[in-house]
Design a protein around this motif. Sequence first.
Motif, PDB file in Angstrom:
ATOM      1  N   SER A   1       0.824  -1.208   0.000  1.00 51.35           N
ATOM      2  CA  SER A   1       0.000   0.000   0.000  1.00 51.35           C
ATOM      3  C   SER A   1       0.861   1.262   0.000  1.00 51.35           C
ATOM      4  N   GLU A   2       2.086   1.139   0.610  1.00 50.92           N
ATOM      5  CA  GLU A   2       2.991   2.291   0.587  1.00 50.92           C
ATOM      6  C   GLU A   2       3.367   2.642  -0.849  1.00 50.92           C
ATOM      7  N   ASN A   3       3.596   1.574  -1.635  1.00 51.38           N
ATOM      8  CA  ASN A   3       4.050   1.781  -3.002  1.00 51.38           C
ATOM      9  C   ASN A   3       2.936   2.200  -3.945  1.00 51.38           C
ATOM     10  N   SER A   4       1.682   1.992  -3.529  1.00 55.49           N
ATOM     11  CA  SER A   4       0.591   2.306  -4.450  1.00 55.49           C
ATOM     12  C   SER A   4       0.492   3.809  -4.652  1.00 55.49           C
ATOM     13  N   ASP A   5      -0.130   4.177  -5.745  1.00 58.09           N
ATOM     14  CA  ASP A   5      -0.217   5.593  -6.084  1.00 58.09           C
ATOM     15  C   ASP A   5      -1.381   6.294  -5.395  1.00 58.09           C
ATOM     16  N   PHE A   6      -2.120   5.591  -4.563  1.00 57.82           N
ATOM     17  CA  PHE A   6      -3.301   6.191  -3.960  1.00 57.82           C
ATOM     18  C   PHE A   6      -2.931   7.103  -2.801  1.00 57.82           C
ATOM     19  N   PRO A   7      -3.685   8.170  -2.632  1.00 56.29           N
ATOM     20  CA  PRO A   7      -3.373   9.091  -1.533  1.00 56.29           C
ATOM     21  C   PRO A   7      -3.657   8.435  -0.185  1.00 56.29           C
ATOM     22  N   LYS A   8      -2.883   8.837   0.812  1.00 61.30           N
ATOM     23  CA  LYS A   8      -3.098   8.267   2.141  1.00 61.30           C
ATOM     24  C   LYS A   8      -4.103   9.090   2.930  1.00 61.30           C
ATOM     25  N   THR A   9      -3.976  10.374   2.865  1.00 60.28           N
ATOM     26  CA  THR A   9      -4.912  11.228   3.595  1.00 60.28           C
ATOM     27  C   THR A   9      -5.428  12.319   2.666  1.00 60.28           C
ATOM     28  N   TYR A  10      -6.559  12.890   3.056  1.00 62.60           N
ATOM     29  CA  TYR A  10      -7.150  13.950   2.259  1.00 62.60           C
ATOM     30  C   TYR A  10      -6.212  15.164   2.215  1.00 62.60           C
ATOM     31  N   GLU A  11      -5.575  15.433   3.380  1.00 63.01           N
ATOM     32  CA  GLU A  11      -4.678  16.595   3.480  1.00 63.01           C
ATOM     33  C   GLU A  11      -3.521  16.476   2.484  1.00 63.01           C
ATOM     34  N   GLU A  12      -3.027  15.245   2.382  1.00 68.53           N
ATOM     35  CA  GLU A  12      -1.912  15.004   1.484  1.00 68.53           C
ATOM     36  C   GLU A  12      -2.301  15.359   0.041  1.00 68.53           C
ATOM     37  N   VAL A  13      -3.538  15.004  -0.297  1.00 64.82           N
ATOM     38  CA  VAL A  13      -4.028  15.294  -1.649  1.00 64.82           C
ATOM     39  C   VAL A  13      -4.244  16.794  -1.820  1.00 64.82           C
ATOM     40  N   GLU A  14      -4.795  17.385  -0.751  1.00 66.66           N
ATOM     41  CA  GLU A  14      -5.037  18.830  -0.795  1.00 66.66           C
ATOM     42  C   GLU A  14      -3.751  19.590  -1.096  1.00 66.66           C
ATOM     43  N   ALA A  15      -2.676  19.024  -0.527  1.00 67.55           N
ATOM     44  CA  ALA A  15      -1.373  19.697  -0.688  1.00 67.55           C
ATOM     45  C   ALA A  15      -0.846  19.586  -2.111  1.00 67.55           C
ATOM     46  N   THR A  16      -1.418  18.617  -2.872  1.00 71.25           N
ATOM     47  CA  THR A  16      -0.943  18.437  -4.243  1.00 71.25           C
ATOM     48  C   THR A  16      -1.391  19.629  -5.087  1.00 71.25           C
ATOM     49  N   SER A  17      -0.445  20.416  -5.528  1.00 70.13           N
ATOM     50  CA  SER A  17      -0.834  21.592  -6.311  1.00 70.13           C
ATOM     51  C   SER A  17      -0.769  21.275  -7.798  1.00 70.13           C
ATOM     52  N   ILE A  18      -1.585  21.948  -8.567  1.00 69.74           N
ATOM     53  CA  ILE A  18      -1.568  21.746 -10.013  1.00 69.74           C
ATOM     54  C   ILE A  18      -0.716  22.853 -10.623  1.00 69.74           C
ATOM     55  N   ASN A  19       0.426  22.451 -11.109  1.00 70.63           N
ATOM     56  CA  ASN A  19       1.376  23.453 -11.631  1.00 70.63           C
ATOM     57  C   ASN A  19       1.131  23.711 -13.118  1.00 70.63           C
ATOM     58  N   VAL A  20       0.112  24.450 -13.383  1.00 68.42           N
ATOM     59  CA  VAL A  20      -0.225  24.766 -14.775  1.00 68.42           C
ATOM     60  C   VAL A  20      -0.542  26.250 -14.870  1.00 68.42           C
ATOM     61  N   ASN A  21      -0.120  26.862 -15.939  1.00 72.42           N
ATOM     62  CA  ASN A  21      -0.494  28.248 -16.168  1.00 72.42           C
ATOM     63  C   ASN A  21      -1.818  28.250 -16.948  1.00 72.42           C
ATOM     64  N   PHE A  22      -2.903  28.561 -16.228  1.00 75.37           N
ATOM     65  CA  PHE A  22      -4.234  28.436 -16.825  1.00 75.37           C
ATOM     66  C   PHE A  22      -4.588  29.585 -17.772  1.00 75.37           C
ATOM     67  N   SER A  23      -3.873  30.693 -17.618  1.00 76.55           N
ATOM     68  CA  SER A  23      -4.194  31.813 -18.510  1.00 76.55           C
ATOM     69  C   SER A  23      -3.755  31.462 -19.930  1.00 76.55           C
ATOM     70  N   ASN A  24      -4.436  31.977 -20.880  1.00 81.56           N
ATOM     71  CA  ASN A  24      -4.169  31.740 -22.320  1.00 81.56           C
ATOM     72  C   ASN A  24      -4.546  30.344 -22.804  1.00 81.56           C
ATOM     73  N   LEU A  25      -5.249  29.589 -21.952  1.00 85.64           N
ATOM     74  CA  LEU A  25      -5.684  28.258 -22.405  1.00 85.64           C
ATOM     75  C   LEU A  25      -7.065  28.339 -23.039  1.00 85.64           C
ATOM     76  N   ASN A  26      -7.262  27.585 -24.108  1.00 88.75           N
ATOM     77  CA  ASN A  26      -8.579  27.565 -24.750  1.00 88.75           C
ATOM     78  C   ASN A  26      -9.365  26.377 -24.199  1.00 88.75           C
ATOM     79  N   PHE A  27     -10.348  26.667 -23.334  1.00 89.91           N
ATOM     80  CA  PHE A  27     -11.077  25.599 -22.663  1.00 89.91           C
ATOM     81  C   PHE A  27     -12.188  24.979 -23.519  1.00 89.91           C
ATOM     82  N   GLU A  28     -12.334  25.458 -24.735  1.00 87.03           N
ATOM     83  CA  GLU A  28     -13.319  24.861 -25.643  1.00 87.03           C
ATOM     84  C   GLU A  28     -12.679  23.739 -26.464  1.00 87.03           C
TER      85      GLU A  28
END
Lengths: 296, 250
Positions: B29-56
Amino acid sequence: MKSILFILSFLFLSFPVVQETNSYNKNYVDILVDQAYLGENFDYIIMKRDSQKVKAAYFAENINSIKTKYQEFAKTKNIICYAAAGYLGGNYDVVKNLTIVSGKTIESNLNKTEFDALVIIYATGGVVVSNLKNGDLKLQGSGADPNQALNLRKNDWDLTFFKEWCAKEKATVFQTHLLAYNNNLIIANDADEKAGKTKSAVRRFLVVGKNSLGKLKHIVINCRKESGLRHASEKCFNFCKTSLGINVTFMINLDTGAQNVFGAYNADGTVNNSILKDGGVTTLDKAHNLLVYYYE
Amino acid sequence: MSLPKKRIILAIMMLFIVITGIYILSNHSENSDFPKTYEEVEATSINVNFSNLNFEKPSTYDALIKSINLFQPITYAHLIDSINAHCDSNQRNHQILLSVALTSSNQSIDTSLSLDSLFLLYKLAFECKTLSKALPDKSTFYKVVSDYWYRSVCQQMSQKANNNSGIVYDQKFNVLYQLLQTELYTPNLKKSNSDKVIYNLQQSKFGYLIYKFKIIFGIPGLIFTLLIISFTLYLYIQFILKLIRKKQTP
């Protein structure tokens, strides 16, 4: 006063008896037995749906047989006939392909390659079939856009939306072989060759269409002679078109394999035993799904 | 070696096996890719520059899902929220396009996945199903992804069973089959003709067997079936007679 009390108590006591008596108006149903047609012998039940007196219902259950549910239903309804419809999987104790009964999912898997008939049974007793190959299912109510065609096989969002719609509308749905659609026989020409000799069996179909007067008919038809699905459906389709004068809206297969369950009643409520019971006919306690036609 | 010594060695061995088992499971379970706690997931930031993206454009979503961990389904919600924060029009469409990206990107999924990998995918489907209930505004979205993975696992299991009929006796396979069935997704396992004969014999559907053999093989088939049934009955009778005789002998 005494006589009024007597009449009232008589009516009160006789009410449940009247309710449980199975009978229907014979003007709405024709049962024909052992009819010869080009080397085949058919038994068929023609039900007139245009008056909305004849209705359909569907039951499905995993692990447990639907016998108890059907018997409860039959207590208060005038049954015309019943037949196992969808296919079974597992140890022949679970339903196969997408099955939803009154909004409750029994099996979630929509078969994306075979079984093109998505059968929807409305609470009003009507039956419609969508050809999944066409991907043109249109829904009404519960947030559905009546002009938008849903493609359940190719669009996962549409499929989920459809399941949500079924839950909200308490719809009943099952998936089976679509043999004819819009007055065309669509089962593959080589279906019997591919299936092999082991797939030779007695066959049963549900044919829905209109006659030359535009009157809607639902026909449950038994093919007595063992044959492949393509062979039997072709004969039945031609029979309905030429002999019965039906413009076939759709024709679907009703399971006669793992659960060859079938029964019919005469207008007076007696069991119709004249329709052939071959060696494969199984009892209701083996049925895990059942298409029922009743009169109300 | 005396008996108490043997017992001590046996106890030590048992203890060793149990500890090793626990270690392997926890390590797995340590090796699995699943999150252990909600907080841990919350801490995962999405490093993307959302400006200038075409969402259509659907391709935008194909690129965006590379920024999240596919095995942490809560991150899908964070991504949706981030998209909505940058483009608040047609929010339903964002969810549709993201669901398409998440499911179609996996269309070419390896067909020879191990049962362990299928367990992980089952878990992913289950988590998405749970999130569909927990997040009402994203309910349909999570149902779509959950349904996709459940169906994929079913499909893979059906393929495995078709390629190797012996796998249906594998314990892991059976556990996964039962789990899927509980979730109302039953893998379609085709029965061979011999399986069908055994099933009907178990169910004592002799009439049906005679009927089918007669259709397939004609009169020789009928005679053959009758011989099999007679032989089976003969064995039963012999067995019962033997039991009776054994009881009667003093």
